[in-house]
Design an enzyme around this catalytic site. Structure first.
Site, mmCIF file in Angstrom:
data_model
loop_
_atom_site.group_PDB
_atom_site.id
_atom_site.type_symbol
_atom_site.label_atom_id
_atom_site.label_comp_id
_atom_site.label_asym_id
_atom_site.label_seq_id
_atom_site.Cartn_x
_atom_site.Cartn_y
_atom_site.Cartn_z
ATOM 1 N N TYR A 12 125.005 94.732 18.651
ATOM 2 C CA TYR A 12 124.121 94.343 19.762
ATOM 3 C C TYR A 12 123.837 92.846 19.809
ATOM 4 C CZ TYR A 12 120.004 95.410 16.613
ATOM 5 O OH TYR A 12 119.076 95.506 15.614
ATOM 6 N N GLU A 13 123.394 92.433 20.999
ATOM 7 C CA GLU A 13 123.214 91.016 21.351
ATOM 8 C C GLU A 13 124.495 90.210 21.132
ATOM 9 O OE1 GLU A 13 119.534 89.058 20.720
ATOM 10 O OE2 GLU A 13 118.442 90.948 20.535
ATOM 11 N N GLY A 14 125.601 90.845 21.491
ATOM 12 C CA GLY A 14 126.919 90.233 21.361
ATOM 13 C C GLY A 14 127.639 90.725 20.128
#
Length: 380
Positions: free
Chosen positions: A362-364
């Site tokens: 998550y978040e890239g």
């Protein structure tokens, strides 16, 4: 270079450590088993200033720096990554996004409650077909003059069922590509806004993750963040700071696993001595300690860059890429050091191993971080 923490930073770290040990640790296994959101603990974290760590005190925040934020995130994550991701999203994505780019009216209305934990925020970018490819937004926001009508689906939304304030990224003009995307503040309870079932996840099971549906959701024009077409840049700039929070989370998970493994290795005996005295285990501990120290330096460098006003896109990507790799590899090693005990819940390391995986996603994803890093290298 000064690698020593200030007295203030040590006090902040110790306060977070004490809270994690006395408040988060009791019941953490049960919360994970039951996928139970820590409502009361979130309120306590709000009282301690953890929900608005970097927010200006005039909006109810703690007014601390990014280094304070990562110190708090590491200590919370050593014990309960489900609780720490709530703190991360509320701080890095929602509070930061509104404070840095919102209007004064938006700050007064929303930020003051988010910073104290009275409200919880969620960041809505990912979609079924637009996770890593954030430009491919299928959620639309049609301009109707004094308001927008939002239609679409968002998924994997942290605090999706518990949040009060949602930052929603949506496409207004598809012909403009990334320049036709906007960001909006949407309140829970708005007509046409529906929260789907809770996801049954591998890790961070106490975190509240949902799919969200928007069916002709009417959002007033004053709830758009920034100028028309600013939404994609808003999301990318906000995520750069968010990666520092997740890097600190990964660091905390790794550190927590290391501390448990070290303690166990000094207590468990095999072949007539504590297992830490066997080279096979001692070398594992050496690798863990070294890699975690390197990850910590990367995380703190990213925090320092942000505090100094430097561009932190690359340093935050490197910190998240490496810290999440260390978390995944060394939580597995912590389970191995515990042997059969590592496979059961009461020793905690199996939960840390499960929690570690999401930090690479998550978040890239890690692959996206490599894109960010490689583009920065080539551009320079």
């Amino acid at each position: 270079m000064d690698f020593n923490l200030s007295e203030e930073h040590i006090m902040i770290r110790d306060a977070a450590r004490e809270f994690a040990q006395t408040e988060l640790l009791p019941g953490v296994i049960e919360r994970d088993n039951k996928q139970e959101f820590p409502d009361e603990l979130v309120r306590k974290m709000g009282d301690l200033g953890f929900m608005g760590i970097m927010v200006d005190p005039k909006y109810g925040g703690s007014g601390m720096d990014t280094l304070s934020y990562v110190l708090i995130m590491e200590e919370l994550s050593k014990i309960d990554a489900s609780a720490s991701v709530i703190v991360s999203v509320n701080n890095s994505l929602v509070c930061y996004g509104i404070e840095a780019y919102g209007t004064e009216a938006q700050k007064e209305k929303y930020l003051t409650k988010l910073a104290t934990g009275e409200s919880i925020g969620a960041f809505c970018l990912s979609e079924p077909e637009a996770g890593s490819d954030a430009t491919s937004q299928k959620t639309t926001a049609l301009d109707k003059g004094d308001h927008y009508l939002i239609n679409g689906t968002k998924n994997w939304i942290t605090s999706g069922g518990r949040a009060d304030v949602y930052l929603v990224i949506a496409q207004t003009d598809r012909d403009k590509g990334s320049h036709g995307i906007n960001a909006f503040i949407v309140e829970k309870g708005t007509e046409g806004f529906h929260i789907g079932p809770k996801e049954d996840k591998l890790g961070i099971r106490g975190s509240d993750t949902h799919t969200l549906q928007f069916n002709d959701v009417k959002v007033p024009k004053e709830n758009r963040i920034g100028d028309d077409g600013f939404g994609f840049r808003f999301a990318m700039k906000t995520l750069s700071g968010g990666r520092i929070g997740i890097a600190a989370q990964a660091l905390g998970i790794a550190q927590g696993a290391y501390e448990l493994a070290l303690k166990y290795s000094k207590e468990r005996k095999a072949f007539g001595t504590e297992i830490c005295n066997h080279q096979a285990i001692a070398f594992k501990l050496a690798d863990m300690y070294t890699d975690i120290a390197a990850a910590r330096h990367l995380v703190m460098k990213a925090a320092w860059d942000k505090d100094q006003g430097n561009n932190y896109d690359m340093s935050s990507a490197m910190a998240k890429l490496y810290a999440s790799k260390v978390a995944m590899e060394h939580t597995v090693e912590a389970v191995q050091i515990h042997g059969g005990n590592g496979f059961v819940k009461e020793y905690h390391v199996e939960r840390l191993m499960r929690d570690a995986k999401i930090t690479q996603i998550y978040e890239g994803t890690s692959e996206i971080q490599k894109i960010v890093i490689s583009r920065s290298i080539i551009r320079d």
